[in-house]
Design a protein around this motif. Structure first.
Motif, PDB file in Angstrom:
ATOM      1  N   VAL A   1      39.092  54.526  37.811  1.00  0.00           N
ATOM      2  CA  VAL A   1      38.899  53.675  36.625  1.00  0.00           C
ATOM      3  C   VAL A   1      37.520  53.941  36.023  1.00  0.00           C
ATOM      4  O   VAL A   1      37.379  54.106  34.808  1.00  0.00           O
ATOM      5  N   VAL A   2      36.513  54.013  36.885  1.00  0.00           N
ATOM      6  CA  VAL A   2      35.142  54.261  36.438  1.00  0.00           C
ATOM      7  C   VAL A   2      35.018  55.622  35.761  1.00  0.00           C
ATOM      8  O   VAL A   2      34.270  55.781  34.792  1.00  0.00           O
ATOM      9  N   ALA A   3      35.767  56.605  36.239  1.00  0.00           N
ATOM     10  CA  ALA A   3      35.713  57.941  35.650  1.00  0.00           C
ATOM     11  C   ALA A   3      36.367  57.978  34.264  1.00  0.00           C
ATOM     12  O   ALA A   3      36.006  58.804  33.429  1.00  0.00           O
ATOM     13  N   LYS A   4      37.301  57.074  34.015  1.00  0.00           N
ATOM     14  CA  LYS A   4      38.042  57.092  32.747  1.00  0.00           C
ATOM     15  C   LYS A   4      37.410  56.219  31.661  1.00  0.00           C
ATOM     16  O   LYS A   4      37.557  56.506  30.472  1.00  0.00           O
ATOM     17  N   TYR A   5      36.738  55.135  32.052  1.00  0.00           N
ATOM     18  CA  TYR A   5      36.192  54.175  31.094  1.00  0.00           C
ATOM     19  C   TYR A   5      34.683  54.007  31.307  1.00  0.00           C
ATOM     20  O   TYR A   5      34.188  54.228  32.408  1.00  0.00           O
TER      21      TYR A   5
ATOM     22  N   GLU B   1      41.514  47.528  28.912  1.00  0.00           N
ATOM     23  CA  GLU B   1      42.227  48.714  29.398  1.00  0.00           C
ATOM     24  C   GLU B   1      41.831  49.058  30.835  1.00  0.00           C
ATOM     25  O   GLU B   1      42.692  49.384  31.663  1.00  0.00           O
ATOM     26  N   ALA B   2      40.554  49.005  31.130  1.00  0.00           N
ATOM     27  CA  ALA B   2      40.075  49.349  32.470  1.00  0.00           C
ATOM     28  C   ALA B   2      40.577  48.343  33.509  1.00  0.00           C
ATOM     29  O   ALA B   2      40.985  48.725  34.611  1.00  0.00           O
ATOM     30  N   CYS B   3      40.569  47.070  33.164  1.00  0.00           N
ATOM     31  CA  CYS B   3      41.040  46.045  34.100  1.00  0.00           C
ATOM     32  C   CYS B   3      42.537  46.200  34.345  1.00  0.00           C
ATOM     33  O   CYS B   3      43.011  46.072  35.478  1.00  0.00           O
ATOM     34  N   ARG B   4      43.278  46.494  33.300  1.00  0.00           N
ATOM     35  CA  ARG B   4      44.726  46.707  33.436  1.00  0.00           C
ATOM     36  C   ARG B   4      45.012  47.894  34.362  1.00  0.00           C
ATOM     37  O   ARG B   4      45.854  47.824  35.240  1.00  0.00           O
ATOM     38  N   MET B   5      44.275  48.969  34.174  1.00  0.00           N
ATOM     39  CA  MET B   5      44.446  50.135  35.042  1.00  0.00           C
ATOM     40  C   MET B   5      44.076  49.792  36.481  1.00  0.00           C
ATOM     41  O   MET B   5      44.782  50.175  37.421  1.00  0.00           O
ATOM     42  N   LEU B   6      42.995  49.054  36.661  1.00  0.00           N
ATOM     43  CA  LEU B   6      42.548  48.683  38.003  1.00  0.00           C
ATOM     44  C   LEU B   6      43.616  47.890  38.746  1.00  0.00           C
ATOM     45  O   LEU B   6      43.999  48.239  39.869  1.00  0.00           O
ATOM     46  N   ILE B   7      44.143  46.827  38.161  1.00  0.00           N
ATOM     47  CA  ILE B   7      45.120  46.002  38.871  1.00  0.00           C
ATOM     48  C   ILE B   7      46.450  46.739  39.027  1.00  0.00           C
ATOM     49  O   ILE B   7      47.080  46.677  40.092  1.00  0.00           O
ATOM     50  N   ASP B   8      46.879  47.456  38.015  1.00  0.00           N
ATOM     51  CA  ASP B   8      48.148  48.171  38.123  1.00  0.00           C
ATOM     52  C   ASP B   8      48.093  49.258  39.197  1.00  0.00           C
ATOM     53  O   ASP B   8      49.008  49.381  40.020  1.00  0.00           O
ATOM     54  N   ASP B   9      47.025  50.041  39.209  1.00  0.00           N
ATOM     55  CA  ASP B   9      46.913  51.109  40.207  1.00  0.00           C
ATOM     56  C   ASP B   9      46.693  50.536  41.606  1.00  0.00           C
ATOM     57  O   ASP B   9      47.221  51.068  42.586  1.00  0.00           O
TER      58      ASP B   9
ATOM     59  N   ALA C   1      30.402  47.408  35.235  1.00  0.00           N
ATOM     60  CA  ALA C   1      30.535  46.757  36.539  1.00  0.00           C
ATOM     61  C   ALA C   1      32.013  46.534  36.827  1.00  0.00           C
ATOM     62  O   ALA C   1      32.803  46.261  35.922  1.00  0.00           O
ATOM     63  N   LEU C   2      32.370  46.647  38.109  1.00  0.00           N
ATOM     64  CA  LEU C   2      33.752  46.497  38.546  1.00  0.00           C
ATOM     65  C   LEU C   2      33.765  45.788  39.888  1.00  0.00           C
ATOM     66  O   LEU C   2      32.907  46.046  40.741  1.00  0.00           O
ATOM     67  N   ALA C   3      34.740  44.914  40.077  1.00  0.00           N
ATOM     68  CA  ALA C   3      34.889  44.211  41.355  1.00  0.00           C
ATOM     69  C   ALA C   3      36.372  43.959  41.608  1.00  0.00           C
ATOM     70  O   ALA C   3      37.140  43.737  40.678  1.00  0.00           O
ATOM     71  N   ALA C   4      36.757  44.005  42.884  1.00  0.00           N
ATOM     72  CA  ALA C   4      38.133  43.705  43.270  1.00  0.00           C
ATOM     73  C   ALA C   4      38.138  43.171  44.696  1.00  0.00           C
ATOM     74  O   ALA C   4      37.523  43.761  45.582  1.00  0.00           O
TER      75      ALA C   4
END
Length: 153
Positions: A82-86, A121-129, A90-93
């Motif tokens: 996700v970080v590489a695409k967008y 978009e990034a959050c959607r990709m994160l949860i879906d993946d 900051a990101l957390a899960a």
């Protein structure tokens, strides 16, 4: 006029992955939201997955999550993609394992980016993946006594 992104805040942060964890204790929306705070952020998207009282037309009585020992490493792989695409600032899960009750938080993810569209978009990709690729399994017991294993969160 096309946007011009000269400011460092328009770019991804040097190390945007702030929190990645699988735990057997209750999750906190506030903790995840605080983890993605960044002064260069224009948009933050937060997704909260909760245990619902039904699935596939049946009433859920109880639910438990379990995971493979590699699950956190797989979460990191997903996060880094996700970080590489967008342009993630900051990101957390965090994902819960163990026995959960209806209404409990099962997963909380958040992404902050310079702009709202990127954050969505990034959050959607994160949860879906995360749901499709991280080896976390859900065991549901239904009110009629039947049960079901679901292959990913």
């Amino acid at each position: 006029m096309a946007p011009h992104f000269d400011h460092p805040g328009e770019q991804a942060a040097q190390d945007p992955v702030r929190l990645l964890e699988i735990r057997d204790t209750p999750l906190s929306i506030d903790e995840v939201f605080r983890a993605v705070g960044d002064d260069a952020t224009g948009g933050t998207t937060l997704f909260v997955g909760t245990v619902r009282n039904h699935d596939g037309g049946a009433d859920v009585e109880s639910l438990g999550y379990s995971c493979h020992p590699t699950a956190e490493a797989e979460m990191r792989r997903v996060a880094e993609r996700v970080v590489a695409k967008y342009p993630v600032r900051a990101l957390a899960a965090v994902h819960r394992v163990g026995d959960l009750a209806v209404g409990d938080l099962a997963v909380v993810v958040a992404v902050s980016c310079p702009h709202r569209g990127e954050a969505f978009e990034a959050c959607r990709m994160l949860i879906d993946d995360l749901k499709h690729e991280v080896p976390i399994w859900k065991h549901q017991t239904f009110a009629d006594g039947s049960e079901e294993w679901v292959g990913a969160c």
